[in-house]
Motif scaffolding. Structure first.
Motif, PDB file in Angstrom:
ATOM      1  N   LYS A 161      13.957  -2.194  -1.471  1.00  0.00           N
ATOM      2  CA  LYS A 161      13.211  -2.444  -2.701  1.00  0.00           C
ATOM      3  C   LYS A 161      12.953  -1.110  -3.381  1.00  0.00           C
ATOM      4  O   LYS A 161      12.437  -0.169  -2.767  1.00  0.00           O
ATOM      5  CB  LYS A 161      11.894  -3.160  -2.391  1.00  0.00           C
ATOM      6  CG  LYS A 161      11.084  -3.513  -3.639  1.00  0.00           C
ATOM      7  CD  LYS A 161       9.949  -4.475  -3.318  1.00  0.00           C
ATOM      8  CE  LYS A 161       8.890  -3.830  -2.446  1.00  0.00           C
ATOM      9  NZ  LYS A 161       7.714  -4.723  -2.250  1.00  0.00           N
ATOM     10  N   LEU A 162      13.310  -1.030  -4.655  1.00  0.00           N
ATOM     11  CA  LEU A 162      13.129   0.191  -5.438  1.00  0.00           C
ATOM     12  C   LEU A 162      12.114  -0.084  -6.539  1.00  0.00           C
ATOM     13  O   LEU A 162      12.255  -1.052  -7.291  1.00  0.00           O
ATOM     14  CB  LEU A 162      14.462   0.636  -6.043  1.00  0.00           C
ATOM     15  CG  LEU A 162      14.431   1.805  -7.027  1.00  0.00           C
ATOM     16  CD1 LEU A 162      13.927   3.064  -6.351  1.00  0.00           C
ATOM     17  CD2 LEU A 162      15.808   2.038  -7.625  1.00  0.00           C
ATOM     18  N   GLU A 163      11.091   0.764  -6.623  1.00  0.00           N
ATOM     19  CA  GLU A 163      10.076   0.651  -7.661  1.00  0.00           C
ATOM     20  C   GLU A 163      10.020   1.950  -8.452  1.00  0.00           C
ATOM     21  O   GLU A 163       9.957   3.037  -7.871  1.00  0.00           O
ATOM     22  CB  GLU A 163       8.696   0.378  -7.061  1.00  0.00           C
ATOM     23  CG  GLU A 163       8.560  -0.994  -6.402  1.00  0.00           C
ATOM     24  CD  GLU A 163       7.163  -1.216  -5.839  1.00  0.00           C
ATOM     25  OE1 GLU A 163       6.390  -0.234  -5.766  1.00  0.00           O
ATOM     26  OE2 GLU A 163       6.845  -2.360  -5.472  1.00  0.00           O
ATOM     27  N   ILE A 164      10.032   1.830  -9.784  1.00  0.00           N
ATOM     28  CA  ILE A 164       9.892   2.984 -10.664  1.00  0.00           C
ATOM     29  C   ILE A 164       8.824   2.652 -11.706  1.00  0.00           C
ATOM     30  O   ILE A 164       8.974   1.688 -12.469  1.00  0.00           O
ATOM     31  CB  ILE A 164      11.221   3.340 -11.359  1.00  0.00           C
ATOM     32  CG1 ILE A 164      12.321   3.600 -10.324  1.00  0.00           C
ATOM     33  CG2 ILE A 164      11.032   4.556 -12.268  1.00  0.00           C
ATOM     34  CD1 ILE A 164      13.684   3.880 -10.924  1.00  0.00           C
ATOM     35  N   ARG A 165       7.748   3.420 -11.708  1.00  0.00           N
ATOM     36  CA  ARG A 165       6.666   3.210 -12.685  1.00  0.00           C
ATOM     37  C   ARG A 165       6.891   4.178 -13.841  1.00  0.00           C
ATOM     38  O   ARG A 165       6.916   5.401 -13.648  1.00  0.00           O
ATOM     39  CB  ARG A 165       5.300   3.439 -12.053  1.00  0.00           C
ATOM     40  CG  ARG A 165       4.136   3.102 -12.977  1.00  0.00           C
ATOM     41  CD  ARG A 165       2.808   3.168 -12.225  1.00  0.00           C
ATOM     42  NE  ARG A 165       1.693   2.729 -13.082  1.00  0.00           N
ATOM     43  CZ  ARG A 165       0.910   3.549 -13.783  1.00  0.00           C
ATOM     44  NH1 ARG A 165       1.100   4.876 -13.696  1.00  0.00           N
ATOM     45  NH2 ARG A 165      -0.064   3.072 -14.539  1.00  0.00           N
ATOM     46  N   ASP A 198       6.028   8.014 -13.407  1.00  0.00           N
ATOM     47  CA  ASP A 198       4.910   8.300 -12.514  1.00  0.00           C
ATOM     48  C   ASP A 198       5.404   8.475 -11.077  1.00  0.00           C
ATOM     49  O   ASP A 198       4.972   9.389 -10.366  1.00  0.00           O
ATOM     50  CB  ASP A 198       3.894   7.163 -12.593  1.00  0.00           C
ATOM     51  CG  ASP A 198       2.656   7.422 -11.768  1.00  0.00           C
ATOM     52  OD1 ASP A 198       2.439   8.567 -11.342  1.00  0.00           O
ATOM     53  OD2 ASP A 198       1.887   6.471 -11.517  1.00  0.00           O
ATOM     54  N   TYR A 199       6.294   7.575 -10.648  1.00  0.00           N
ATOM     55  CA  TYR A 199       6.860   7.692  -9.300  1.00  0.00           C
ATOM     56  C   TYR A 199       8.154   6.904  -9.180  1.00  0.00           C
ATOM     57  O   TYR A 199       8.435   6.009  -9.978  1.00  0.00           O
ATOM     58  CB  TYR A 199       5.868   7.233  -8.228  1.00  0.00           C
ATOM     59  CG  TYR A 199       5.384   5.790  -8.358  1.00  0.00           C
ATOM     60  CD1 TYR A 199       6.213   4.704  -8.036  1.00  0.00           C
ATOM     61  CD2 TYR A 199       4.082   5.523  -8.772  1.00  0.00           C
ATOM     62  CE1 TYR A 199       5.751   3.397  -8.145  1.00  0.00           C
ATOM     63  CE2 TYR A 199       3.612   4.228  -8.879  1.00  0.00           C
ATOM     64  CZ  TYR A 199       4.460   3.155  -8.560  1.00  0.00           C
ATOM     65  OH  TYR A 199       4.005   1.863  -8.676  1.00  0.00           O
ATOM     66  N   VAL A 200       8.939   7.273  -8.170  1.00  0.00           N
ATOM     67  CA  VAL A 200      10.129   6.526  -7.738  1.00  0.00           C
ATOM     68  C   VAL A 200       9.968   6.300  -6.255  1.00  0.00           C
ATOM     69  O   VAL A 200       9.824   7.263  -5.483  1.00  0.00           O
ATOM     70  CB  VAL A 200      11.430   7.313  -8.022  1.00  0.00           C
ATOM     71  CG1 VAL A 200      12.637   6.484  -7.565  1.00  0.00           C
ATOM     72  CG2 VAL A 200      11.539   7.665  -9.488  1.00  0.00           C
ATOM     73  N   ARG A 201      10.015   5.025  -5.802  1.00  0.00           N
ATOM     74  CA  ARG A 201       9.786   4.702  -4.392  1.00  0.00           C
ATOM     75  C   ARG A 201      10.832   3.728  -3.885  1.00  0.00           C
ATOM     76  O   ARG A 201      11.130   2.730  -4.556  1.00  0.00           O
ATOM     77  CB  ARG A 201       8.379   4.098  -4.206  1.00  0.00           C
ATOM     78  CG  ARG A 201       7.244   5.047  -4.582  1.00  0.00           C
ATOM     79  CD  ARG A 201       5.899   4.359  -4.591  1.00  0.00           C
ATOM     80  NE  ARG A 201       4.828   5.290  -4.945  1.00  0.00           N
ATOM     81  CZ  ARG A 201       3.569   4.912  -5.234  1.00  0.00           C
ATOM     82  NH1 ARG A 201       3.250   3.601  -5.189  1.00  0.00           N
ATOM     83  NH2 ARG A 201       2.660   5.810  -5.559  1.00  0.00           N
ATOM     84  N   PHE A 260       6.187  13.166  -8.037  1.00  0.00           N
ATOM     85  CA  PHE A 260       6.125  14.130  -9.139  1.00  0.00           C
ATOM     86  C   PHE A 260       4.728  14.761  -9.247  1.00  0.00           C
ATOM     87  O   PHE A 260       4.108  14.797 -10.313  1.00  0.00           O
ATOM     88  CB  PHE A 260       6.519  13.454 -10.457  1.00  0.00           C
ATOM     89  CG  PHE A 260       7.875  12.806 -10.409  1.00  0.00           C
ATOM     90  CD1 PHE A 260       9.026  13.573 -10.293  1.00  0.00           C
ATOM     91  CD2 PHE A 260       8.005  11.424 -10.441  1.00  0.00           C
ATOM     92  CE1 PHE A 260      10.279  12.979 -10.227  1.00  0.00           C
ATOM     93  CE2 PHE A 260       9.247  10.821 -10.368  1.00  0.00           C
ATOM     94  CZ  PHE A 260      10.392  11.591 -10.256  1.00  0.00           C
ATOM     95  N   ASP A 261       4.252  15.259  -8.112  1.00  0.00           N
ATOM     96  CA  ASP A 261       2.907  15.818  -8.056  1.00  0.00           C
ATOM     97  C   ASP A 261       2.883  17.339  -8.037  1.00  0.00           C
ATOM     98  O   ASP A 261       1.827  17.946  -7.835  1.00  0.00           O
ATOM     99  CB  ASP A 261       2.149  15.267  -6.844  1.00  0.00           C
ATOM    100  CG  ASP A 261       2.926  15.418  -5.545  1.00  0.00           C
ATOM    101  OD1 ASP A 261       3.989  16.072  -5.564  1.00  0.00           O
ATOM    102  OD2 ASP A 261       2.480  14.881  -4.512  1.00  0.00           O
ATOM    103  N   VAL A 262       4.050  17.979  -8.245  1.00  0.00           N
ATOM    104  CA  VAL A 262       4.110  19.439  -8.316  1.00  0.00           C
ATOM    105  C   VAL A 262       4.682  19.828  -9.678  1.00  0.00           C
ATOM    106  O   VAL A 262       5.829  19.480  -9.997  1.00  0.00           O
ATOM    107  CB  VAL A 262       4.971  20.031  -7.189  1.00  0.00           C
ATOM    108  CG1 VAL A 262       5.057  21.555  -7.333  1.00  0.00           C
ATOM    109  CG2 VAL A 262       4.409  19.654  -5.826  1.00  0.00           C
TER     110      VAL A 262
END
Length: 372
Positions: A222-226, A366-369, A147-149
């Protein structure tokens, strides 16, 4: 007297002849016929062999290259199909005797692989082989959104559900889901999903429900969401997955994986849950933990998904593990692709009573990875 003896002898001979004919016509206990129709003889496969290759195995890496992948070849005379079991509670069918499988438990472990050979009469024989296999526990990033744009969320990664719960995917919630920037926008490196009190197309609230369906779907990893969560009575933010086959098999047969749910009326308690045909709706498969600052600070909500289990944590602290003892399509519809969903609901079955003073609440991501 002589005539009487002759008569008796004649009768005895006649009876013996009838008995002989009767026995020869089907009363023989060894006869396998059934009302004149022969029964099917069972066929058992024979000479069953099993060969297992570890992908990447060589003199320096005898236990494989760390991928955890094995390739199996089974063969037997009179076999029409094969069933492989890898210790995960299910049998995987193969018509030609070949099968590939990937283990995910990290480190060097021993596994016993079973194969069953089935005949045309469904009789079977089996054999097994124990292997030592190395699985590298290092995950690689395979998909993400940082989400940097600034502006609208990336349309190549995210779509939207539009409308109310009357569309078939609601839980008596009060919001109307839109794709407007008022409800979903990227600003300053953060995705913001905002629920608002406003009259919109017959609803008193609006919000957004974003999903990767038909854009990105995955199996295992593995899914990470901050994220930082909204506050306010009636808010119900969620980070979750649904089976990509939902349009074919419906819910809950597709499986649902709730990574994080939070209820503003119980601020600070986050929970994870699993919905399957064996337990759905008010499911018994759930767990959570209390974190006091989820609405003021960012935390990493994580799912680790393997063929054996699902592990849920926040900032690395595990609060629930789902690993059914008996895995089948009722308890474990999780060997197929799922897609990611992020939303903020208002009210509904879990969200509960809406604070009359509530006007607006935002979930910042912040992010989804995704790692595999």
């Amino acid at each position: 007297m002589k005539n009487s003896n002759k008569l008796i002898a004649h009768i005895l001979i006649s009876l013996m002849t009838v008995w002989s004919i009767s026995c020869s016509s089907g009363d023989d206990p060894s006869d396998n016929s059934n009302n004149g129709n022969p029964t099917e003889e069972p066929i058992f496969p024979s000479g069953l062999t099993l060969q297992i290759s570890k992908v990447g195995s060589d003199s320096e890496n005898p236990n494989g290259d760390g991928s955890g992948t094995i390739q199996c070849v089974a063969s037997a005379d009179d076999a029409v199909k094969y069933g492989f079991r890898f210790g995960n509670g299910t049998e995987m069918e193969s018509l030609d005797g070949t099968m590939e499988f990937t283990y995910t438990s990290p480190g060097t472990n021993q596994y016993t692989v079973y194969v069953y050979a089935y005949s045309a009469t469904d009789h079977s024989v089996n054999t097994s082989q124990t292997i030592t296999l190395y699985v590298d526990d290092t995950y690689e990033l395979v998909w993400s959104d940082e989400f940097d744009v600034d502006g609208a969320p990336d349309s190549s990664k995210w779509g939207y559900n539009i409308g109310t719960g009357q569309n078939g995917w609601g839980n008596n919630e009060s919001q109307y889901y839109t794709n407007r920037p008022e409800n979903a926008i990227v600003e300053n490196g953060m995705l913001k999903i905002t629920a608002k009190r406003e009259n919109y197309l017959g609803s008193e609230f609006t919000s957004a429900r974003m999903l990767t369906k038909d854009k990105y779907e995955f199996t295992y990893g593995k899914l990470e969401i901050r994220a930082k969560l909204p506050s306010g009575g009636g808010t119900w933010p969620a980070l979750w997955l649904l089976g990509a086959n939902i349009d074919e098999v419906s819910w809950p047969a597709c499986g649902e994986t709730d990574i994080m749910e939070h209820v503003g009326n119980n601020e600070g308690f986050v929970q994870s849950a699993i919905h399957t045909p064996s337990s759905f709706g008010n499911t018994t498969n759930l767990g959570g933990q209390t974190i006091g600052d989820v609405t003021s600070q960012f935390h990493v909500y994580e799912l680790e998904w393997t063929p054996e289990k699902m592990v849920f944590s926040v900032d690395g602290n595990v609060h629930y593990t789902y690993q059914p003892a008996n895995k089948n399509d009722q308890t474990w519809p999780f060997d197929l692709d799922q897609f990611i969903i992020m939303n903020v609901a208002i009210g509904g079955n879990l969200g509960g009573t809406i604070d009359p003073e509530f006007m607006e609440g935002t979930m910042e991501v912040d992010y989804v990875r995704v790692y595999q």
